[in-house]
Design an enzyme around this catalytic site. Structure first.
Site, PDB file in Angstrom:
ATOM      1  CD  GLU A  84      -5.358  36.708   6.801  1.00  0.00           C
ATOM      2  OE1 GLU A  84      -4.663  36.523   7.778  1.00  0.00           O
ATOM      3  OE2 GLU A  84      -4.975  37.006   5.885  1.00  0.00           O
ATOM      4  CG  ASP A 111      -5.850  46.989   6.014  1.00  0.00           C
ATOM      5  OD1 ASP A 111      -5.344  47.413   7.256  1.00  0.00           O
ATOM      6  OD2 ASP A 111      -5.513  47.932   5.088  1.00  0.00           O
ATOM      7  CG  ASP A 134       2.193  39.009   4.749  1.00  0.00           C
ATOM      8  OD1 ASP A 134       2.141  37.723   3.812  1.00  0.00           O
ATOM      9  OD2 ASP A 134       1.246  39.748   4.982  1.00  0.00           O
ATOM     10  CE  LYS A 138      13.260  40.970  -4.199  1.00  0.00           C
ATOM     11  NZ  LYS A 138      12.359  40.882  -5.785  1.00  0.00           N
ATOM     12  CB  THR A 207       1.398  29.490  12.895  1.00  0.00           C
ATOM     13  OG1 THR A 207       2.675  29.814  12.007  1.00  0.00           O
ATOM     14  CG2 THR A 207       1.309  30.310  14.783  1.00  0.00           C
ATOM     15  CD  GLU A 210       6.682  28.607  14.935  1.00  0.00           C
ATOM     16  OE1 GLU A 210       5.249  28.958  15.586  1.00  0.00           O
ATOM     17  OE2 GLU A 210       7.318  28.632  15.846  1.00  0.00           O
TER      18      GLU A 210
END
Ligand SMILES: C[S@@+](CC[C@H](N)C(=O)[O-])C[C@H]1O[C@@H](n2cnc3c(N)ncnc32)[C@H](O)[C@@H]1O
Length: 228
Positions: A84, A111, A134, A138, A207, A210
């Site tokens: 994370e 990362d 994520d 858009k 989660t 969620e």
């Protein structure tokens, strides 16, 4: 991580500036040495890291880590690796591990693309799980989505033959993209048949993300593929 037209890497996250709470900071100071892993250590022998052999489950983007801690507590003989980038989330995970006496998780705060590339041996993982990555809603941001062909090639190379890739999302357009990209990836087989989503597996706890989606009336789509 892919490259933008200007040669800069396109990352799947924006580092949020949220401050760590005092509890998260303390959890870092008290537990990082015991459970934290540094990418600079390079490729690791995870049986040595955990001090025992065992099935290996890697979770990418565990957020605040509640579902990862729940899964690890329910499977004490399994070795979990969490990755994370959000430091307060890592602090929260360490805090929960200490509080609940869960010792079978090791953590990178980095990362995931770089950790996979530099630290995880090929064909060494039984499961990779990515819950609610994520969604980058858009269209102009879709390129930042984690689930893309080069990333899947990297992930597949780290799974043992027969190993499982489990994804879940609450964003239908991303779910369809996942199905297409995974269906077209060589060496991965849909456990539910071509073009099918999986029923929600019972072992996946709810989660935080969620739960938020549920409150907004979002659906949830699970995908379970196997490395052939
Ligand atoms: C939408 S949140 C979901 C968190 C959690 N899985 C849940 O369901 O509550 C996505 C998480 O992935 C993390 N993330 C995104 N890209 C990442 C990357 N390349 N490496 C590590 N973590 C990443 C973000 O920091 C964020 O915490």
């Amino acid at each position: 991580m892919t490259q933008s037209d200007f040669g800069r890497p396109i990352r799947s996250y924006v580092l949020r500036t949220g401050r760590m709470t005092a509890g998260q900071q303390r959890a870092f100071e008290q537990n990082w040495e015991r459970w934290g892993l540094e990418p600079a250590a390079g490729t690791l022998d995870f049986d040595r890291v955990f001090g025992r052999p065992g099935p290996r489950v890697l979770e990418i983007g565990f957020g605040m880590g509640q579902s990862l801690v729940t899964m690890a507590a329910a499977a004490p003989l399994t070795n979990f690796i969490g990755i994370e980038v959000h430091r307060p989330g890592v602090g929260r995970l360490l805090h929960s591990m200490a509080e609940q006496g869960v010792d079978n998780i090791r953590v990178y705060c980095h990362d995931a693309v770089e950790v996979l590339r530099d630290c995880i041996p090929d064909a060494s993982l039984d499961t990779v799980q990515i819950f609610f990555p994520d969604p980058w809603h858009k269209k102009k941001h879709n390129k930042r989505r984690l689930i893309q062909p080069p990333f899947l090639t990297l992930v597949s190379s780290k799974l043992k033959p027969g190993g499982t890739l489990h994804l879940a999302t609450d964003w239908e357009n991303y779910a369809q993209q996942m199905l297409e990209v995974l269906g077209a990836a060589g060496g991965l087989e849909n456990t539910c048949g071509p073009g099918q989503f999986a029923p929600r597996p019972e072992h996946r706890p709810l989660t935080k993300f969620e739960l938020r989606g549920e409150r907004l009336g979002h659906g949830v789509w699970d995908l379970v593929f196997r490395r052939s």
